[in-house]
Each structure stands twice: as C-alpha cells, then as structure tokens.
Enzyme design. Structure first.
Site, short mmCIF file in Angstrom:
data_model
loop_
_atom_site.label_atom_id
_atom_site.label_comp_id
_atom_site.label_asym_id
_atom_site.label_seq_id
_atom_site.Cartn_x
_atom_site.Cartn_y
_atom_site.Cartn_z
N LYS A 59 0.83 -1.22 0.00
CA LYS A 59 0.00 0.00 0.00
C LYS A 59 0.86 1.26 0.00
O LYS A 59 0.36 2.35 0.28
CB LYS A 59 -0.91 0.00 1.23
CG LYS A 59 -1.85 -1.21 1.31
CD LYS A 59 -2.69 -1.10 2.57
CE LYS A 59 -3.43 -2.39 2.86
NZ LYS A 59 -4.16 -2.33 4.13
N HIS A 102 -9.83 18.86 2.82
CA HIS A 102 -8.90 17.83 3.28
C HIS A 102 -7.62 17.76 2.46
O HIS A 102 -6.85 16.82 2.59
CB HIS A 102 -9.59 16.46 3.30
CG HIS A 102 -10.79 16.42 4.19
ND1 HIS A 102 -11.93 15.72 3.89
CD2 HIS A 102 -11.03 17.04 5.38
CE1 HIS A 102 -12.83 15.91 4.86
NE2 HIS A 102 -12.31 16.71 5.76
N ARG A 120 -8.54 11.67 7.62
CA ARG A 120 -8.22 11.24 8.98
C ARG A 120 -6.74 11.32 9.36
O ARG A 120 -6.41 11.19 10.54
CB ARG A 120 -8.75 9.82 9.20
CG ARG A 120 -10.28 9.81 9.19
CD ARG A 120 -10.85 8.46 9.50
NE ARG A 120 -10.42 7.95 10.81
CZ ARG A 120 -10.73 6.74 11.26
NH1 ARG A 120 -11.43 5.93 10.51
NH2 ARG A 120 -10.32 6.34 12.44
N ARG A 258 -11.40 -5.82 12.75
CA ARG A 258 -11.82 -5.43 11.39
C ARG A 258 -13.23 -5.92 11.10
O ARG A 258 -13.55 -7.08 11.36
CB ARG A 258 -10.88 -6.03 10.36
CG ARG A 258 -9.50 -5.43 10.39
CD ARG A 258 -8.58 -6.31 9.58
NE ARG A 258 -7.22 -5.82 9.60
CZ ARG A 258 -6.75 -4.92 8.76
NH1 ARG A 258 -7.52 -4.41 7.82
NH2 ARG A 258 -5.50 -4.51 8.83
#
Ligand SMILES: [Zn+2]
Length: 270
Positions: A59, A102, A120, A258
């Site tokens: 990622k 953002h 976030r 999760r």
C-alpha cells in the site's frame, strides 16, 4: 480504505501527470500528515527537482526525486506516500482550482497541481534521505500481493498458523491486501474468514490464489475494489444484504478489530 488497487490508481495519477516535470512550489497546508519530515524539508528540498517513474509496493507509493537532466541516484531522496484509511492523490489541471478542506499538501508544477488529500491523517507523506531509508521503511513487509506465485503464496500461508482473515490482511505476510479485498477473495474462494491457514488443502490454496489474482486484476483496472452487484463489496455496507451468489443473508463480525462480512452458506465454518 485505500488498498493495493487504489494505490495503483494513485501511481497512475503520478505517472501520467507528475513525472519529469519540475516541481515549482510545495505547500504544506497541514504538517500533521508529514512523517519523519519537516515542512521546511519539503519546501526547500523539492522545488526545482523532478519526480522519476513512481513505484508501488503493497500500500506504499514511492516517487524517486532527481535533479532535472539527471537520473535518480541511490543517494537522492524519495517522496513516499501511505494513504492510511482516507488518503488519496489528486491531479488538478487548472491552477487556481479551489482547495478541498482535506487537501493537506500541494505539489505545484507548471501545468497543474498534485494534491495529497486525507481526512483522517492516520498515515501520511515522508521525504526519505536516500534509497536505503526506503528499503528500511519497507523491510517489514511481505511480498507484494500482485504477481505473487502460487508456490510463494503457499509458503507464506503455511509459515503462519493464523485465521485467514488475519493472515491475509497482515502486511508482513502479504503486502497490499486490506479489508475489502480479503473479504471478497475469501467469499469467492468459499473459505470462512476464521479458517486456519495451516488447515487449508492444496486445492483450497490454489483456489484462493486464483481468486486473489482475478480480484486484483479487475480491481487494479478500476482503481478500487468495485462495489458491483455481483461482488460482495457491492453489498457489504447494506444492512440485511443477501449474498449476491446464493441469496442467504450475509453475516458480519469483528475479527481482529476489522469489520468482516461473509456468507454462511458459501463459506461454511471450518
Ligand atoms: Zn452465499
């Protein structure tokens, strides 16, 4: 949450718009997204440099920096992105396009702006000093899930005695899978999320590997795990949703913190 296919999408944004074009200015709108890097480092080191061809691993997204007319060398910095839960990379053609609330970082180039947007701010952006720093940063990750061979996949699963959901989302086992991809792949392979990695038959592993690649191939093309009607992902956020394959109501639970969705009919408990 950005997973391997989303980060592939961001890699394409960089590759299409930002390679080999001098950065003219960097704006740090919110220093909270910087990791091991000061605003001053970004705003002084980057203007006048170019980004080389970007590379994704798991990622993570790396944009090697180089001086115009030179290749990236191992002692040159690299801009490293991790998108956490809500990050993205956006190209704006028209200078002067209003900022999104953002937008945290702006990399201005002659004909547009690259923006790092993140609500976030759980992960963020860093400028490493050299290639060795990048290697250290990625050293805890398992092999990238894309192009992983069946033999290597089998080795990784047999090397850990874990529940499948936990093993597949653990970046040190395989890099790139997150919640959506893992639930989708397990659903397609007909394997329960609590199934132990070491209890899989040889044909289970082969089926899981095939589904992993099928799901990744389509998702990478789309730049996300598609929320289509024929995919589990298309239904997972709806209350009382039926399994798109058999119509049985989907179940959900928290597994290792999760949200996990599965079909009790297609994925019988081990
Ligand atoms: Zn089903």
């Amino acid at each position: 949450m950005p997973e391997l296919p989303d980060v592939e999408g961001f890699r394409r944004v960089l590759a299409q718009h930002a390679v080999d074009r001098p950065i003219t200015r960097v704006e740090v709108l919110d220093p909270q997204v910087l990791r091991d890097t000061s605003p001053r480092q970004l705003t002084t080191a980057l203007p006048g440099t170019d980004l080389a061809k970007p590379r994704r691993y798991g990622k993570w997204l790396m944009a090697p920096v180089h001086q115009p007319g030179h290749r990236h060398g191992k002692d040159d910095p690299t801009l490293v992105f991790h998108f956490g839960m809500t990050g993205s990379l956006i190209w704006n053609d028209a200078a002067g396009e209003p900022l999104h609330p953002h937008d945290r970082l702006v990399f201005a180039m002659e004909d547009g702006e690259l923006r790092y947007r993140d609500m976030r701010k759980l992960q963020g952006v860093r400028l490493t000093g050299n290639d060795h720093d990048v290697e250290v940063l990625l050293s805890d990750l398992g092999p990238d899930a894309k192009d992983l061979s069946l033999a290597e996949f089998r080795d990784r699963l047999q090397g850990v005695r874990r529940q499948l959901k936990a093993a597949l989302t653990d970046q040190s086992v395989l890099a790139g899978l997150g919640n959506l991809l893992t639930d989708e792949i397990l659903w397609r392979a007909g394997l329960h999320p609590r199934h132990l990695t070491t209890d899989l038959s040889s044909s289970d592993v082969a089926r899981l590997h095939e589904e992993l690649h099928d799901v990744l191939r389509v998702s990478i093309r789309r730049g996300c795990v598609p929320p289509d009607d024929s995919w589990l992902t298309g239904w997972r956020d709806q209350p009382e949703a039926p399994c798109p394959r058999c119509g049985t109501p989907l179940r959900r639970m928290h597994l290792g913190g999760r949200a996990t969705v599965w079909c009790p009919h297609c994925q019988p408990a081990p």
